[in-house]
Design a protein around this motif. Structure first.
Motif, PDB file in Angstrom:
ATOM      1  N   TYR B  26      43.657  37.012  38.049  1.00 53.67           N
ATOM      2  CA  TYR B  26      44.047  35.929  38.038  1.00 53.67           C
ATOM      3  C   TYR B  26      43.092  35.344  36.704  1.00 53.67           C
ATOM      4  O   TYR B  26      42.034  35.364  36.726  1.00 53.67           O
ATOM      5  N   PRO B  27      44.068  34.774  35.498  1.00 55.80           N
ATOM      6  CA  PRO B  27      43.068  34.216  34.422  1.00 55.80           C
ATOM      7  C   PRO B  27      41.937  33.350  34.680  1.00 55.80           C
ATOM      8  O   PRO B  27      42.242  32.368  35.620  1.00 55.80           O
ATOM      9  N   ILE B  28      41.132  33.512  34.162  1.00 56.04           N
ATOM     10  CA  ILE B  28      39.820  32.549  34.226  1.00 56.04           C
ATOM     11  C   ILE B  28      38.753  32.939  32.817  1.00 56.04           C
ATOM     12  O   ILE B  28      38.331  34.155  32.502  1.00 56.04           O
ATOM     13  N   THR B  29      38.467  31.950  32.173  1.00 52.99           N
ATOM     14  CA  THR B  29      37.400  32.115  31.177  1.00 52.99           C
ATOM     15  C   THR B  29      36.075  32.126  31.779  1.00 52.99           C
ATOM     16  O   THR B  29      35.761  31.556  32.764  1.00 52.99           O
ATOM     17  N   PRO B  30      35.082  32.885  31.117  1.00 50.97           N
ATOM     18  CA  PRO B  30      35.216  34.029  29.999  1.00 50.97           C
ATOM     19  C   PRO B  30      35.257  35.515  30.301  1.00 50.97           C
ATOM     20  O   PRO B  30      34.700  36.123  29.656  1.00 50.97           O
ATOM     21  N   GLN B  31      36.150  35.714  31.205  1.00 46.95           N
ATOM     22  CA  GLN B  31      36.495  37.001  31.383  1.00 46.95           C
ATOM     23  C   GLN B  31      38.018  37.667  30.948  1.00 46.95           C
ATOM     24  O   GLN B  31      38.377  38.653  31.228  1.00 46.95           O
ATOM     25  N   ASN B  32      38.733  36.746  30.324  1.00 48.64           N
ATOM     26  CA  ASN B  32      40.133  36.866  30.231  1.00 48.64           C
ATOM     27  C   ASN B  32      40.459  38.138  29.486  1.00 48.64           C
ATOM     28  O   ASN B  32      41.504  38.841  29.624  1.00 48.64           O
ATOM     29  N   GLU B  33      39.574  38.793  28.421  1.00 53.20           N
ATOM     30  CA  GLU B  33      39.771  39.823  27.624  1.00 53.20           C
ATOM     31  C   GLU B  33      39.940  41.006  28.577  1.00 53.20           C
ATOM     32  O   GLU B  33      40.465  42.002  28.148  1.00 53.20           O
ATOM     33  N   ILE B  34      39.366  41.063  29.696  1.00 52.27           N
ATOM     34  CA  ILE B  34      39.415  42.236  30.825  1.00 52.27           C
ATOM     35  C   ILE B  34      40.981  42.251  31.163  1.00 52.27           C
ATOM     36  O   ILE B  34      41.724  43.440  31.047  1.00 52.27           O
ATOM     37  N   PRO B  35      41.420  41.221  31.900  1.00 49.92           N
ATOM     38  CA  PRO B  35      42.815  41.451  32.178  1.00 49.92           C
ATOM     39  C   PRO B  35      43.964  41.575  30.903  1.00 49.92           C
ATOM     40  O   PRO B  35      44.772  42.384  31.041  1.00 49.92           O
ATOM     41  N   TRP B  40      48.122  46.003  28.895  1.00 50.56           N
ATOM     42  CA  TRP B  40      48.911  46.985  28.021  1.00 50.56           C
ATOM     43  C   TRP B  40      48.300  48.467  28.441  1.00 50.56           C
ATOM     44  O   TRP B  40      48.986  49.499  28.441  1.00 50.56           O
ATOM     45  N   ARG B  41      46.767  48.331  28.501  1.00 53.24           N
ATOM     46  CA  ARG B  41      46.090  49.790  28.453  1.00 53.24           C
ATOM     47  C   ARG B  41      46.402  50.585  29.959  1.00 53.24           C
ATOM     48  O   ARG B  41      46.555  51.759  29.739  1.00 53.24           O
ATOM     49  N   VAL B  50      48.900  43.886  37.694  1.00 53.65           N
ATOM     50  CA  VAL B  50      49.516  42.886  38.299  1.00 53.65           C
ATOM     51  C   VAL B  50      48.760  41.572  37.922  1.00 53.65           C
ATOM     52  O   VAL B  50      47.608  41.333  38.064  1.00 53.65           O
ATOM     53  N   GLN B  51      49.380  40.673  37.167  1.00 50.24           N
ATOM     54  CA  GLN B  51      48.824  39.311  37.354  1.00 50.24           C
ATOM     55  C   GLN B  51      49.238  38.510  38.433  1.00 50.24           C
ATOM     56  O   GLN B  51      50.297  38.090  38.667  1.00 50.24           O
ATOM     57  N   ALA B  52      48.193  38.420  39.410  1.00 49.69           N
ATOM     58  CA  ALA B  52      48.447  37.862  40.847  1.00 49.69           C
ATOM     59  C   ALA B  52      48.718  36.364  40.822  1.00 49.69           C
ATOM     60  O   ALA B  52      48.452  35.688  39.737  1.00 49.69           O
ATOM     61  N   GLU B  53      49.283  35.895  41.726  1.00 51.04           N
ATOM     62  CA  GLU B  53      49.567  34.545  41.971  1.00 51.04           C
ATOM     63  C   GLU B  53      48.378  33.408  42.252  1.00 51.04           C
ATOM     64  O   GLU B  53      48.034  32.246  42.183  1.00 51.04           O
ATOM     65  N   SER B  54      47.296  34.422  42.754  1.00 53.44           N
ATOM     66  CA  SER B  54      46.025  33.578  42.756  1.00 53.44           C
ATOM     67  C   SER B  54      44.861  34.725  42.829  1.00 53.44           C
ATOM     68  O   SER B  54      45.344  36.023  43.081  1.00 53.44           O
ATOM     69  N   GLU B  55      43.667  34.339  42.803  1.00 50.87           N
ATOM     70  CA  GLU B  55      42.469  35.191  43.028  1.00 50.87           C
ATOM     71  C   GLU B  55      42.621  35.703  44.687  1.00 50.87           C
ATOM     72  O   GLU B  55      42.301  36.986  44.594  1.00 50.87           O
ATOM     73  N   VAL B  56      43.034  34.931  45.608  1.00 51.68           N
ATOM     74  CA  VAL B  56      43.003  35.354  46.747  1.00 51.68           C
ATOM     75  C   VAL B  56      43.931  36.626  46.838  1.00 51.68           C
ATOM     76  O   VAL B  56      43.874  37.542  47.503  1.00 51.68           O
ATOM     77  N   ALA B  57      45.180  36.439  46.351  1.00 51.04           N
ATOM     78  CA  ALA B  57      46.361  37.611  46.367  1.00 51.04           C
ATOM     79  C   ALA B  57      45.720  38.780  45.679  1.00 51.04           C
ATOM     80  O   ALA B  57      45.758  39.742  46.065  1.00 51.04           O
ATOM     81  N   ALA B  68      45.270  52.580  49.982  1.00 50.09           N
ATOM     82  CA  ALA B  68      46.136  53.686  49.758  1.00 50.09           C
ATOM     83  C   ALA B  68      45.433  54.726  49.040  1.00 50.09           C
ATOM     84  O   ALA B  68      46.023  55.761  48.562  1.00 50.09           O
ATOM     85  N   GLY B  69      44.161  54.621  48.629  1.00 53.35           N
ATOM     86  CA  GLY B  69      43.503  55.726  47.707  1.00 53.35           C
ATOM     87  C   GLY B  69      43.221  55.343  46.317  1.00 53.35           C
ATOM     88  O   GLY B  69      42.716  56.312  45.726  1.00 53.35           O
ATOM     89  N   ALA B  70      43.904  54.547  45.667  1.00 52.54           N
ATOM     90  CA  ALA B  70      43.703  54.261  44.370  1.00 52.54           C
ATOM     91  C   ALA B  70      42.558  53.856  43.883  1.00 52.54           C
ATOM     92  O   ALA B  70      41.640  53.260  44.772  1.00 52.54           O
ATOM     93  N   ARG B  71      41.917  53.998  42.603  1.00 55.26           N
ATOM     94  CA  ARG B  71      40.880  53.543  42.114  1.00 55.26           C
ATOM     95  C   ARG B  71      41.162  52.072  41.674  1.00 55.26           C
ATOM     96  O   ARG B  71      41.743  52.227  40.704  1.00 55.26           O
ATOM     97  N   ALA B  72      40.841  51.108  42.236  1.00 54.44           N
ATOM     98  CA  ALA B  72      41.185  49.735  42.108  1.00 54.44           C
ATOM     99  C   ALA B  72      40.266  48.738  41.473  1.00 54.44           C
ATOM    100  O   ALA B  72      38.941  48.802  41.891  1.00 54.44           O
ATOM    101  N   MET B  73      40.572  47.909  40.959  1.00 53.37           N
ATOM    102  CA  MET B  73      39.506  46.953  40.376  1.00 53.37           C
ATOM    103  C   MET B  73      40.299  45.560  40.239  1.00 53.37           C
ATOM    104  O   MET B  73      41.330  45.326  40.040  1.00 53.37           O
ATOM    105  N   THR B  74      39.294  44.490  40.302  1.00 54.53           N
ATOM    106  CA  THR B  74      39.551  43.114  40.029  1.00 54.53           C
ATOM    107  C   THR B  74      38.660  42.421  39.193  1.00 54.53           C
ATOM    108  O   THR B  74      37.323  43.148  39.264  1.00 54.53           O
ATOM    109  N   SER B  75      38.682  41.327  38.432  1.00 52.19           N
ATOM    110  CA  SER B  75      37.686  40.952  37.565  1.00 52.19           C
ATOM    111  C   SER B  75      38.017  39.418  37.623  1.00 52.19           C
ATOM    112  O   SER B  75      38.980  38.840  37.844  1.00 52.19           O
TER     113      SER B  75
END
Lengths: 177, 351
Positions: B26-35, B40-41, B50-57, B68-75
């Motif tokens: 979910y967007p927040i400065t100063p890390q927005n360039e990551i999402p 697109w990448r 996924v741009q989620a509806e909130s950080e909790v989501a 489910a076994g995926a390599r997953a990340m959030t920032s």
């Protein structure tokens, strides 16, 4: 060798781009470089600046307290940083927007009428590249051709603007103190 | 070939190359360039953004994808990371791997977007509930951020826990030259025998869970987690010791602040003062052995802990030094960043 540069101006004047041109060109010369922009609410309508450190060794601090060179594109930027510049350092003043003279005696100062020169090159928006040219000439930091060729790379997606930017660079590079 | 990249974008590309195929945020400065970059990448490499509806989501989507076994990340950045704490605790309880990036901003509250290190306690001491830890990595350069993010997915999988990358707005916004590593072949990675990927039915079904009602069972889980942390401490503790051999005053700091401190070391040495620097690369596990050894080497007389906080890491430094030498503190907060000159001045005050 370590050169510390602060480039500052209104958002949109291309001060941050000047820093990026120096950074890209330094990388071409296999030098170490950091480019750190000011970021945040002050950028919209206010002043923006970037700190560039170029070195032949890994750069420790990217934060600059005493720059070797200040590039001031507008009056608030000159006022903010003028006293920080190292004695013997260089200040490039965009005299198109800044009427004031630098009152320090212990620095080299170049007054560049960047807008007029950019118009002569063919586009007033190349004023920052005029200043870049002046900086490269007066600092002697990087070879002319390296920076000149970087223009091709930066504008690879907008080839139409390359000639006018190169012209602006050359006119800036012709400036002497 | 080296490439000039902004820290946030370099972190995003390193995640892709390290095998990240799911990102929610979910967007927040100063890390927005990551999402922004991953939006697109990830699509290019067959991943999901996924741009989620909130950080909790977002953190709970990562919980699901990791299960489910995926390599997953959030920032996110500080206030957003606070919102994720419940999910982080669940992920730790369920022993799932993931990578979390915190590009810290100044607090408390919504605070400001300028650089800070005031989330150290939250990150290292566990911002969520329960007895848990993450592997916490603090890059000082954009290249180091790339290298640490790239290997973070392997480490998360190995220890089955979240790896937290703790940066600040400086490293996120700064451009430096980077060498990008090779793309990991995600299809060649070891199968996760525990992942709820549709394998196994009935008696053999796989379960991802963090609820253990029986005290004895939960106690065993706690001991199991801490056995993993002990193993991680042996294998993963990383620290840079810079000019410490003959140093009478040893500066210490992490991340970008350590670079400023390194410049201060150079300036102090030029004045004839024997200065050195300890820079933890892993904040958890904390490199306590390096501090204890240097504090007890008979040459070091004093340490100065430099942080963009009111003094958080200094507590771990003091525990490690254990009274062998005095540990002083110098910090700036609110988004202000000290210069190397400021640190030198602080050192000179005591002389």
């Amino acid at each position: 060798m370590e050169e510390k540069i602060i480039a500052a101006g209104f958002g949109g004047q291309g001060a941050l781009s000047i820093g990026q041109f120096i950074a890209y060109s330094a990388l071409e010369e296999n030098l170490e470089v950091t480019w750190l922009p000011s970021y945040g609410p002050e950028m919209r309508g206010g002043t923006a600046n970037c700190s560039v450190v170029v070195s032949d060794k890994p750069v420790a601090s990217p934060i600059i307290a005493t720059p070797d060179c200040l590039i001031a594109m507008n009056k608030p930027s000159l006022a903010k940083f003028v006293n920080d510049v190292k004695p013997g350092g260089l200040i490039i003043v965009n005299s198109s927007l800044i009427e004031d003279k630098v009152e320090r005696e212990d620095v080299r100062v170049a007054y560049v009428d960047a807008n007029a020169i950019a118009l002569k090159a063919g586009n007033v928006r190349t004023a920052n590249i005029v200043i870049l040219g002046a900086y490269i000439k007066l600092s002697g930091l990087l070879p002319h051709d390296t920076v000149y060729n970087t223009i091709d790379k930066i504008f690879a997606k907008k080839p139409k603007v390359i000639p006018v930017n190169k012209q602006a660079f050359e006119l800036g590079y012709a400036i002497e103190i | 070939m080296k490439k000039l990249m902004k820290g946030n974008e370099a972190i995003a590309e390193a995640a892709i190359r390290g095998g990240c195929r799911f990102f929610a945020g979910y967007p927040i400065t100063p890390q927005n360039e990551i999402p922004e970059y991953l939006s697109w990448r990830l699509n290019e490499v067959g991943g999901a953004f996924v741009q989620a509806e909130s950080e909790v989501a977002a953190i709970n989507m990562v919980y699901g994808a990791a299960g489910a076994g995926a390599r997953a990340m959030t920032s996110s950045s500080s206030p957003g990371i606070s919102l994720k704490q419940e999910g982080i605790s669940y992920i730790c309880g369920a022993e799932l791997p993931c990578v979390i990036v915190n590009i810290v901003r100044a607090g408390p509250g919504l605070g400001g977007i300028q650089p800070a290190q005031s989330d150290y306690f939250q990150t290292v001491k566990g911002g969520g509930h329960g007895d848990y830890h993450m592997l916490v990595l603090a890059p000082a350069t954009v290249q180091e951020a790339v290298d640490l993010v790239y290997s973070a997915f392997d480490k998360a999988d190995k220890y089955r826990l979240p790896v937290m990358i703790l940066g600040d707005g400086m490293i996120g916004q700064m451009m430096e030259a980077v060498e990008l590593p090779e793309m990991v072949d995600v299809n060649a990675l070891a199968k996760k025998e525990w992942a709820t990927d549709g394998t196994g039915v009935g008696e053999n079904r796989r379960i991802v869970n963090s609820l253990y009602i029986q005290p004895d069972v939960l106690e065993e889980i706690n001991h199991k987690l801490f056995a993993v942390y002990a193993e991680m401490k042996k294998n993963e503790t990383a620290v840079e010791e810079y000019m410490c051999e003959d140093a009478e005053i040893v500066l210490t700091g992490y991340g970008t602040v350590a670079r400023i401190a390194k410049s201060a070391v150079h300036m102090l040495r030029a004045k004839g003062i024997k200065a050195g620097l300890i820079r933890p690369i892993t904040l958890y596990p904390f490199p306590d052995e390096a501090y204890a050894r240097i504090a007890g080497n008979g040459i070091c007389r004093e340490m100065l802990c430099v942080e963009l906080s009111m003094g958080q890491m200094i507590e771990d430094v003091k525990l490690s030094v254990n009274g062998k030498v005095p540990v002083e503190f110098y910090g700036r907060v609110g988004g202000n960043v000290m210069t190397a000159e400021d640190i030198v001045k602080k050192v000179m005050e005591g002389r």
